[in-house]
Design a protein around this motif. Sequence first.
Motif, PDB file in Angstrom:
ATOM      1  N   GLY A   1       0.796  -1.210   0.000  1.00 44.48           N
ATOM      2  CA  GLY A   1       0.000   0.000   0.000  1.00 44.48           C
ATOM      3  C   GLY A   1       0.833   1.266   0.000  1.00 44.48           C
ATOM      4  O   GLY A   1       0.326   2.333   0.346  1.00 44.48           O
ATOM      5  N   ASN A   2       2.092   1.157  -0.402  1.00 45.06           N
ATOM      6  CA  ASN A   2       2.984   2.322  -0.363  1.00 45.06           C
ATOM      7  C   ASN A   2       2.972   3.040  -1.710  1.00 45.06           C
ATOM      8  O   ASN A   2       3.715   2.687  -2.624  1.00 45.06           O
ATOM      9  CB  ASN A   2       4.394   1.873   0.011  1.00 45.06           C
ATOM     10  CG  ASN A   2       4.450   1.372   1.450  1.00 45.06           C
ATOM     11  OD1 ASN A   2       3.965   2.039   2.362  1.00 45.06           O
ATOM     12  ND2 ASN A   2       4.993   0.188   1.650  1.00 45.06           N
ATOM     13  N   VAL A   3       2.137   4.049  -1.802  1.00 47.61           N
ATOM     14  CA  VAL A   3       1.927   4.740  -3.071  1.00 47.61           C
ATOM     15  C   VAL A   3       1.949   6.245  -2.842  1.00 47.61           C
ATOM     16  O   VAL A   3       1.425   6.741  -1.840  1.00 47.61           O
ATOM     17  CB  VAL A   3       0.596   4.259  -3.718  1.00 47.61           C
ATOM     18  CG1 VAL A   3      -0.561   4.355  -2.744  1.00 47.61           C
ATOM     19  CG2 VAL A   3       0.267   5.021  -4.988  1.00 47.61           C
ATOM     20  N   ASP A   4       2.584   6.957  -3.758  1.00 50.86           N
ATOM     21  CA  ASP A   4       2.609   8.411  -3.659  1.00 50.86           C
ATOM     22  C   ASP A   4       1.197   8.969  -3.864  1.00 50.86           C
ATOM     23  O   ASP A   4       0.432   8.446  -4.673  1.00 50.86           O
ATOM     24  CB  ASP A   4       3.548   8.986  -4.723  1.00 50.86           C
ATOM     25  CG  ASP A   4       5.022   8.848  -4.321  1.00 50.86           C
ATOM     26  OD1 ASP A   4       5.328   8.947  -3.121  1.00 50.86           O
ATOM     27  OD2 ASP A   4       5.852   8.612  -5.212  1.00 50.86           O
ATOM     28  N   PRO A   5       0.866  10.055  -3.151  1.00 48.44           N
ATOM     29  CA  PRO A   5      -0.481  10.628  -3.265  1.00 48.44           C
ATOM     30  C   PRO A   5      -0.862  10.964  -4.705  1.00 48.44           C
ATOM     31  O   PRO A   5      -2.019  10.786  -5.096  1.00 48.44           O
ATOM     32  CB  PRO A   5      -0.406  11.888  -2.403  1.00 48.44           C
ATOM     33  CG  PRO A   5       0.668  11.598  -1.403  1.00 48.44           C
ATOM     34  CD  PRO A   5       1.665  10.731  -2.113  1.00 48.44           C
TER      35      PRO A   5
END
Lengths: 327, 327
Positions: free
Chosen positions: A311-315
Amino acid sequence: VDNPLSLSLIQDAAERLKGRVVRTPLLSSPMLDKAAGCRLLVKAEALQRTGAFKYRGALNKLLQLDPALRQRGVVTFSAGNHGHAVAAAAAEARCPALIVLPKDAPAIKVENCRWWGAETVFYDPATQDREAVARPFVEKGMTLLHPFDDLDVMAGQGTAGLECIEQLAEQGLSLDALVVPCSGGGLASGTITAIRSAFPEAACYVVEEAGFAKMAASLATGTPQRRPAGPPSLLDGIAGPLAGTLPLAALRAEGAVGLAVTAEEALDAMAQAFRFLKLVIEPGGAAGLAAVLHRKVDFVGKTVAVVGSGGNVDPEVFNRAIAPPRG
Amino acid sequence: VDNPLSLSLIQDAAERLKGRVVRTPLLSSPMLDKAAGCRLLVKAEALQRTGAFKYRGALNKLLQLDPALRQRGVVTFSAGNHGHAVAAAAAEARCPALIVLPKDAPAIKVENCRWWGAETVFYDPATQDREAVARPFVEKGMTLLHPFDDLDVMAGQGTAGLECIEQLAEQGLSLDALVVPCSGGGLASGTITAIRSAFPEAACYVVEEAGFAKMAASLATGTPQRRPAGPPSLLDGIAGPLAGTLPLAALRAEGAVGLAVTAEEALDAMAQAFRFLKLVIEPGGAAGLAAVLHRKVDFVGKTVAVVGSGGNVDPEVFNRAIAPPRG
């Protein structure tokens, strides 16, 4: 073909990790079922510590290291989620960690590694081999914590599959198919090996980016294939350079089948996870969900589990997924 | 003051709802702990069926309705999450449902109610009283399913608190404080009553929007106060017009204290839940988290639980939270 990974290795890992990892929920939504045309269960590994399943494998490996080796530290290379997981697991084990990262890794992933006190080193994926960058540190006595080509790491990832089996039983469900995002194959081999111990007839799929399906090519040829060169991918979490030897053997033994999705399909799956599950998934982590929602296989009427992680995603990327520009 | 809600009502509700609601995880993150300055546990009720805790209370009420009454259907009014929950619970109970909605409710909330087959009726909050709009349907024999001023609804919401107690025990933790978003007070009264059965010394806080703190005003005066008039709020989930009589009595009995946050603080809490927990929370549902992160009370060194719910937010608002315009 024999599977080099065994259920008992995964069960041992589960015992070792008990209380140290999040037992992530198996989420579902009638609205999502309708969109998918099947009964769909999402193992929400984005809710795992550090936002991805990778923490399971890293911690399972670290907890088995000899104390003298642990003191010398570990080194790893990673598109980011594995590095973050190693950094966090090493902090817990009070062990130095060095993370080798591609220079185009998302900013959030770099910051995450450093937050835990790990050191970072960058390489250029276009001109440098990440294993070569890590090698001098290994020669100085650090332990290489491979992101996938290691039975302890694969067994750790497989504990997500064991939880899935328990959670299906709690809901009174059997399973027809398991669909897993795949890069090197650690998660896929671990969870598929676990699931097939309980559901030997379940169809098992690994999902990659269309045009970059190194594991599907490896399954077809029987030897680990490299990812074709290409521009940086939105699905960076599954854009590693090489399929793993041990994962490939496990996936062949279990008869896993390769599927492929586009970046746009992955972004759409992220939007549906946002709307129906309230779960943040990154593009590569949404590949499995995308394969089901975009009907890469006919699952109508079946019960299907997918792993949703990380779930590590840039905004900015997340916004592109949930509110695509109109017209 | 006596608490009209009892632990045994909540325990009965938990028994009734077992296997029918999601046992939502109690999430945490060392990074979030550092941002908050305390040990912070987030009860992720946005992962509940329909994306909010409201499903617990609605289903607990419906499951106790006499079959003849159930056949005539239920009517409710709601800023959206309660309506959605009633629609879904009524579909499960094969019972007609009519939802009275403010005409400025977010589009996603209206669609959600209709998806389950519920009928919708709109009113103008500036000129009409929602209870008056619902009344003719009640006179025709439909049961009013009140969003908060009902012991069965409050007990249903309280089951989230019972789960929290179990989950804290699983993690070997005690609790110093519970912080809950509050509008009518159903969630707050239910979870606070539950939590104080296990942690009688825990400090309990209800969180509202600054300038619109009807429950804090009600606690101060001892009688239910109305929300001051104002423009539509980003925190629509906690912008109901009136504090509940029964919830107020429960909250006074437990010595709950009112806190207030701004919309900007709630948006920032959403961004932190996105980054550190991979959880989608709507502005009103993030009020509790915002109160802790923005240090409305000194929780340094304490163990604090907050309820994060609901998660029904339009993509545009979510994007405003996670990627605020620069400069």
